[in-house]
Design a protein around this motif. Structure first.
Motif, PDB file in Angstrom:
ATOM      1  N   THR A   1      -5.218   2.689  -5.281  1.00 13.56           N
ATOM      2  CA  THR A   1      -3.815   3.447  -5.627  1.00 13.56           C
ATOM      3  C   THR A   1      -2.847   3.371  -4.499  1.00 13.56           C
ATOM      4  OG1 THR A   1      -4.477   5.658  -5.092  1.00 13.56           O
ATOM      5  CG2 THR A   1      -4.981   4.895  -7.359  1.00 13.56           C
ATOM      6  N   MET A   2      -1.687   3.108  -4.905  1.00 16.34           N
ATOM      7  CA  MET A   2      -0.602   3.012  -3.755  1.00 16.34           C
ATOM      8  C   MET A   2      -0.267   4.260  -3.397  1.00 16.34           C
ATOM      9  SD  MET A   2       2.983   1.080  -4.114  1.00 16.34           S
ATOM     10  CE  MET A   2       2.165  -0.479  -3.960  1.00 16.34           C
TER      11      MET A   2
ATOM     12  N   ARG B   1       2.473   6.993  -2.179  1.00 11.65           N
ATOM     13  CA  ARG B   1       3.642   7.320  -2.788  1.00 11.65           C
ATOM     14  C   ARG B   1       4.246   8.644  -2.247  1.00 11.65           C
ATOM     15  NH1 ARG B   1       6.493   4.891  -6.501  1.00 11.65           N
ATOM     16  NH2 ARG B   1       8.191   5.833  -7.536  1.00 11.65           N
TER      17      ARG B   1
ATOM     18  N   ASN C   1       1.029  11.789  -2.525  1.00 13.66           N
ATOM     19  CA  ASN C   1      -0.429  11.960  -3.339  1.00 13.66           C
ATOM     20  C   ASN C   1      -1.371  11.604  -2.366  1.00 13.66           C
ATOM     21  OD1 ASN C   1       0.293   9.217  -2.671  1.00 13.66           O
ATOM     22  ND2 ASN C   1      -0.267   8.441  -4.673  1.00 13.66           N
TER      23      ASN C   1
ATOM     24  N   ASP D   1      -8.728   3.781  -2.486  1.00 13.62           N
ATOM     25  CA  ASP D   1      -9.120   3.874  -3.995  1.00 13.62           C
ATOM     26  C   ASP D   1      -8.343   3.240  -4.868  1.00 13.62           C
ATOM     27  OD1 ASP D   1      -6.699   5.302  -3.814  1.00 13.62           O
ATOM     28  OD2 ASP D   1      -7.364   7.093  -4.547  1.00 13.62           O
TER      29      ASP D   1
ATOM     30  N   LYS E   1       0.867  -1.286  -0.127  1.00 10.14           N
ATOM     31  CA  LYS E   1       0.170  -0.049   0.176  1.00 10.14           C
ATOM     32  C   LYS E   1       0.785   1.448  -0.142  1.00 10.14           C
ATOM     33  CE  LYS E   1      -3.735  -2.191   2.411  1.00 10.14           C
ATOM     34  NZ  LYS E   1      -4.640  -2.023   3.503  1.00 10.14           N
TER      35      LYS E   1
END
Length: 606
Positions: free
Chosen positions: A495-496, A498, A521, A493, A454
């Motif tokens: 997305t990882m 970062r 992000n 959502d 994650k």
């Protein structure tokens, strides 16, 4: 401070208050003296003028009486009764002319020009004159005038009984006054007086180069010719004539003239004396010089001496004292004032020097105390540690051991050991950026194990920036805030999460500074928090939740003196961005001024 509130202004103003009445008195005294002189001279000339007019009037009156006495002359009836062919007629005429010659010499007085007798019956003129240069011209003019105006019943001209102006010839001195008398039997006697002769005495007066003596009628018309330019102005002539009986100052052509005028009782004439006002006082150079030169020079000299005296004994010590106080207010506690002055200012300067010395010593003591407080505060900031991270890390080790993932346990244990080893060494004054990033890498590797699949990170640092030195744990708290707030509060959502760390040269000073940027992000900073951070008020009201940001801002200000070197923003695509401006050259020297703690301390991030 307003200028009228200064001691300098009050002293100078006081001098003027004292000296001004004296100057005014001197000027008034001189003006009064000049006025008295002017009045005395005017009165003197006025008396001379009146005396001359009276003398002239008496002479004219005597001429009139003389013509009256001719009535009793026995030759006058003979001339009227006889004819030119009679021998007695010629004898009577000769006797009469001889008498005219004798009488004119006795009553001449420098004024009479011509005595004449007009025989209307014979239409002939008998006369004697003092000026034979115009003998024929006078005879022609007098004969023509007599034929036109003298009749058996006396004079017919409207101004009968008065002295009549008459012009004989074209010369400048061709103006005359004439008096005629009817002797009866168509015989008339008359006398001519040259107008210029009435001024014979006045022309001897000293009236200056621009002045003059004049004879005018009451309408301001010249009776005696004059070459003076003043008489070219009709208004000026009428002004002179209208002031008969008085004297005063009249302006003409930008100059002041003293005018004295008196009217004659015998003729329609005004005698006038005009002279420049300043010419009257030319024989009084002392008063003029005192008024126009010496008084201003004396006042200027006294003022100069007074100001130099005050400058030496008062203004200079006051200015030195004020400058010293200003420099003292600017923090220059080494300032000292000279004491070689008057006793009062020497005492004030000595007291000021003692006060400055005491303030300088007190400032050194306060500065040393501030260093001790700052050292203790800096040490306190470094020892703040987040107990939750420590407990969570131990729980992860326990869970991995329970799952018998010994390889992950080993990896996590190594990262934890290196992480806490760096914290134990945080008492160091500076660390290289490379070591700070390695410590951050251990922290993020621990978080990657905790949030497997994650979270990820990327570090892109220019090689020339790796050797830059900075205070320990200056960057790591911002990375930890990204994990706690950016990742922890992000809605799943798929997305990882970062985190990116990168450096670049500072555009304003690329040789001495660099910009280190931490970007994620996540959800970014709340708008209110960004506003507080931009205004510099965020750190004033934060609690433990954001202690890490407050800690870094506080330390940055202590180290570099400008907490504006840290900027907070949200990226357009989302996520938080923190930019830190760090020195690359001389960083160690700047940080070395702040003393560090003694033991191993730990850092907490919010």
């Amino acid at each position: 401070m307003r200028i009228w509130q200064s001691v300098r202004f009050k002293i100078v103003f006081g001098f003027f208050v004292v000296i001004a009445p004296m100057v005014v008195f001197l000027i008034y005294n001189n003006l009064y003296a000049m006025k008295v002189v002017r009045q005395q001279i005017s009165a003197h000339y006025d008396n001379l003028l009146q005396t001359n007019i009276t003398e002239n009037d008496n002479i004219l009156h005597e001429y009139m009486v003389y013509l009256n006495r001719l009535e009793s002359n026995p030759d006058v009836p003979l001339i009227q009764a006889l004819t030119a062919a009679d021998s007695d007629f010629m004898l009577a005429k000769i006797r009469l002319l001889n008498q005219f010659v004798r009488d004119s010499s006795g009553i001449y007085y420098g004024m009479m020009d011509t005595l004449f007798l007009f025989d209307r019956k014979a239409d002939d003129l008998y006369y004697v004159t003092q000026d034979n240069s115009t003998y024929t011209e006078k005879k022609d003019v007098l004969l023509g005038w007599s034929r036109n105006y003298l009749r058996s019943k006396g004079r017919l001209q409207p101004d009968a009984g008065e002295w009549t102006p008459i012009v004989i010839g074209t010369e400048p001195d061709s103006r005359y006054l004439m008096w005629t008398y009817d002797l009866g039997l168509d015989v008339y006697a008359g006398v001519l007086v040259r107008d210029r002769s009435l001024l014979r005495v006045l022309e001897g007066f000293d009236v200056g180069p621009d002045g003059g003596t004049f004879l005018l009628n009451k309408e301001g018309e010249l009776l005696a010719n004059s070459d003076s330019a003043l008489m070219n102005d009709n208004v000026f002539r009428r002004t002179i004539a209208s002031r008969a009986g008085n004297y005063g100052i009249v302006k003409q052509g930008g100059k002041s003239y003293l005018v004295l005028s008196q009217a004659s009782d015998q003729v329609d004439a005004v005698y006038a004396i005009v002279m420049r006002d300043d010419y009257i006082l030319q024989n009084l150079p002392f008063f003029q010089k005192v008024l126009y030169y010496w008084i201003p020079l004396l006042v200027a000299l006294l003022l100069m001496i007074y100001l130099l005296f005050l400058q030496r004994i008062m203004f200079k010590p006051l200015v030195d004292l004020i400058r010293g106080m200003r420099k003292l207010g600017q923090g220059r506690f080494d300032i000292r004032l000279p004491t070689d002055q008057s006793s009062e200012f020497a005492f004030m300067s000595g007291t000021f020097n003692n006060m400055a010395g005491q303030i300088e010593k007190l400032k050194i003591d306060v500065y040393e105390e501030q260093l001790r407080v700052q050292k203790a505060e800096y040490k306190h900031l470094q020892v703040q540690i987040n107990p939750h991270f420590y407990m969570n890390s131990l729980n992860i080790v326990y869970n991995l051991a329970a799952l018998k993932d010994f390889k992950s346990v080993q990896k996590l244990s190594l990262h934890l050991a290196d992480y806490f080893r760096f914290l134990m060494q945080s008492h160091r004054q500076t660390v290289r950026l490379e070591d700070e990033l390695r410590h951050i890498g251990h922290y993020l590797e621990i978080q990657k194990i905790r949030y497997a699949g994650k979270l990820d990170f990327d570090v892109r640092v220019r090689p020339e920036h790796l050797g830059c030195e900075l205070s320990p744990l200056m960057v790591q708290p911002f990375v930890e805030n990204s994990v706690i707030h950016g990742f922890g509060k992000k809605m799943p959502d798929g997305t990882m999460f970062r985190i990116e760390i990168e450096t670049e040269a500072d555009a304003e000073d690329p040789e001495a500074h660099m910009l280190l940027r931490i970007r994620d992000n996540g959800i970014g900073f709340p708008a209110g928090m960004l506003a507080d951070l931009a205004a510099g008020t965020y750190a004033e009201g934060t609690g433990e939740e954001h202690l890490g940001i407050w800690n870094i801002l506080r330390r940055y200000r202590m180290l570099y003196g400008d907490e504006r070197g840290i900027a907070f923003a949200n990226a357009q695509e989302g996520g938080a961005v923190v930019t830190i401006r760090l020195p690359c050259k001389g960083a160690a020297a700047a940080i070395a001024d702040v003393p560090s703690g003694d033991g191993g301390d730990e850092e907490q991030a919010g």
